[in-house]
Design a protein around this motif. Structure first.
Motif, mmCIF file in Angstrom:
data_model
loop_
_atom_site.group_PDB
_atom_site.id
_atom_site.type_symbol
_atom_site.label_atom_id
_atom_site.label_comp_id
_atom_site.label_asym_id
_atom_site.label_seq_id
_atom_site.Cartn_x
_atom_site.Cartn_y
_atom_site.Cartn_z
ATOM 1 N N SER A 68 13.312 -1.624 -1.959
ATOM 2 C CA SER A 68 12.422 -1.292 -2.960
ATOM 3 C C SER A 68 11.174 -1.786 -2.980
ATOM 4 O O SER A 68 10.283 -1.092 -3.607
ATOM 5 N N THR A 69 10.682 -2.578 -2.000
ATOM 6 C CA THR A 69 9.291 -3.142 -1.846
ATOM 7 C C THR A 69 8.667 -2.436 -0.611
ATOM 8 O O THR A 69 7.681 -2.690 -0.181
ATOM 9 N N LEU A 70 9.228 -1.223 0.104
ATOM 10 C CA LEU A 70 8.892 -0.712 1.283
ATOM 11 C C LEU A 70 7.558 -0.231 1.020
ATOM 12 O O LEU A 70 6.526 -0.309 1.849
ATOM 13 N N VAL A 71 7.531 0.565 0.003
ATOM 14 C CA VAL A 71 6.063 1.607 -0.323
ATOM 15 C C VAL A 71 5.065 0.612 -0.486
ATOM 16 O O VAL A 71 3.877 0.755 -0.003
ATOM 17 N N GLU A 72 5.393 -0.523 -1.366
ATOM 18 C CA GLU A 72 3.984 -1.375 -1.751
ATOM 19 C C GLU A 72 3.836 -2.151 -0.370
ATOM 20 O O GLU A 72 2.613 -2.319 -0.137
ATOM 21 N N THR A 73 4.638 -2.589 0.576
ATOM 22 C CA THR A 73 4.271 -3.193 1.623
ATOM 23 C C THR A 73 3.648 -2.184 2.746
ATOM 24 O O THR A 73 2.612 -2.665 3.445
ATOM 25 N N LEU A 74 3.968 -0.721 2.817
ATOM 26 C CA LEU A 74 2.981 -0.159 3.290
ATOM 27 C C LEU A 74 1.572 0.013 2.913
ATOM 28 O O LEU A 74 1.006 0.586 3.806
ATOM 29 N N GLN A 75 1.382 -0.039 1.822
ATOM 30 C CA GLN A 75 0.094 0.218 1.011
ATOM 31 C C GLN A 75 -0.717 -0.932 1.349
ATOM 32 O O GLN A 75 -2.045 -0.907 1.458
#
Lengths: 104, 169
Positions: A68-75
């Motif tokens: 669930s936090t992957l997108v945030e991490t990538l950003q």
């Protein structure tokens, strides 16, 4: 693809690797000097995968997150802050076993 | 299985030819490890021409997320299956690193040692994945192994009888 004997080719040409926290995947990636984001699988019984990811992250080698936090991490990632990974030393193990069996 | 196989092959990578012949024991349901092992042994045969190895399969002791009760039953079955195998091979050394498959093999060797049939040295190397806690195999074999190796300092503190050599894979 589902299974391939070796991912060495893909790893070599990658700029960023996003992987589960299996030891083989992490180590292979880190040894090739590729930046790595480790994603934890919440569904395995005792989630021990988290321990290695946390430690590698603590030592500054990888970034880690869950699905669930992957997108945030990538950003928000800063890959230049990652430290170069030193490989393990199986020769120390060989040396230890040789001592056990009096082979030195 | 998978990660365990990769780790154990790395452990083997610096061993001399004194550690020969090598008998690999795999779970019957393991599809990937055999190829990795053959590839490793093939490379090894390029340097050490006399290199010998074999592969045996035993029933898998426990699937991921299998319930405790059924795990005891399947492990007992695997132990019974392992006893004739260990008796046949009579290894001087058993090296393992944590998959469920290693518990029945080690326990059968321990049993053969108690019965004075063959004294095998059991060396257990906990996976590099295990930084703060031991695997279930590790918790069991901490008491049955001759040498129990951990790869992170926290575990050495928690399990004082263990050996810490740093990261070895």
């Amino acid at each position: 693809f589902r299974f391939k004997e070796s991912l060495a080719e893909e790893l070599q040409s990658a700029d960023l690797v996003i992987s589960h926290a299996g030891a083989g995947s992490c180590l292979e990636t880190l040894e090739k000097g590729k930046p790595l984001i480790v994603v934890i699988n919440d569904k395995l019984m005792d989630n021990h995968q988290l321990e290695l990811a946390k430690q590698l992250h603590r030592d500054g080698y990888v970034l880690y997150c869950n699905c669930s936090t992957l997108v945030e991490t990538l950003q928000s990632m800063d890959l230049s802050a990652l430290k170069p990974f030193l490989p393990g030393q199986p020769e120390k193990f060989a040396s230890f076993l040789d001592k056990v069996f009096g082979l030195q | 299985t998978g990660g365990h196989t990769t780790e154990i092959l790395r452990l083997l990578s610096c061993l001399s030819e004194s550690y020969s012949p090598r008998h690999y024991v795999l779970a019957d349901s393991d599809k990937m490890s055999e190829a990795k092992i053959r590839s490793f042994e093939q490379k090894r045969a390029e340097t050490f021409s006399e290199s010998q190895f074999s592969l045996d399969r035993i029933p898998r002791s426990r699937e991921v997320r299998q319930s405790w009760i059924s795990s005891v039953v399947t492990t007992l079955y695997s132990i019974l299956y392992s006893i004739p195998l260990t008796y046949k091979r009579k290894p001087d050394l058993i090296l393992c690193n944590g998959p469920g498959t290693c518990v029945p093999v080690c326990l059968s060797a321990f049993l053969l040692g108690l019965l004075r049939i063959k004294r095998t040295i059991i060396v257990y190397v906990e996976s590099i994945c295990r930084v703060e806690t031991l695997s279930l195999s590790g918790k069991i074999l901490y008491y049955f192994s001759d040498y129990f190796i951990v790869q992170w300092p926290d575990l050495k503190k928690k399990y004082p009888k263990s050996v810490y050599l740093g990261r070895i894979v």
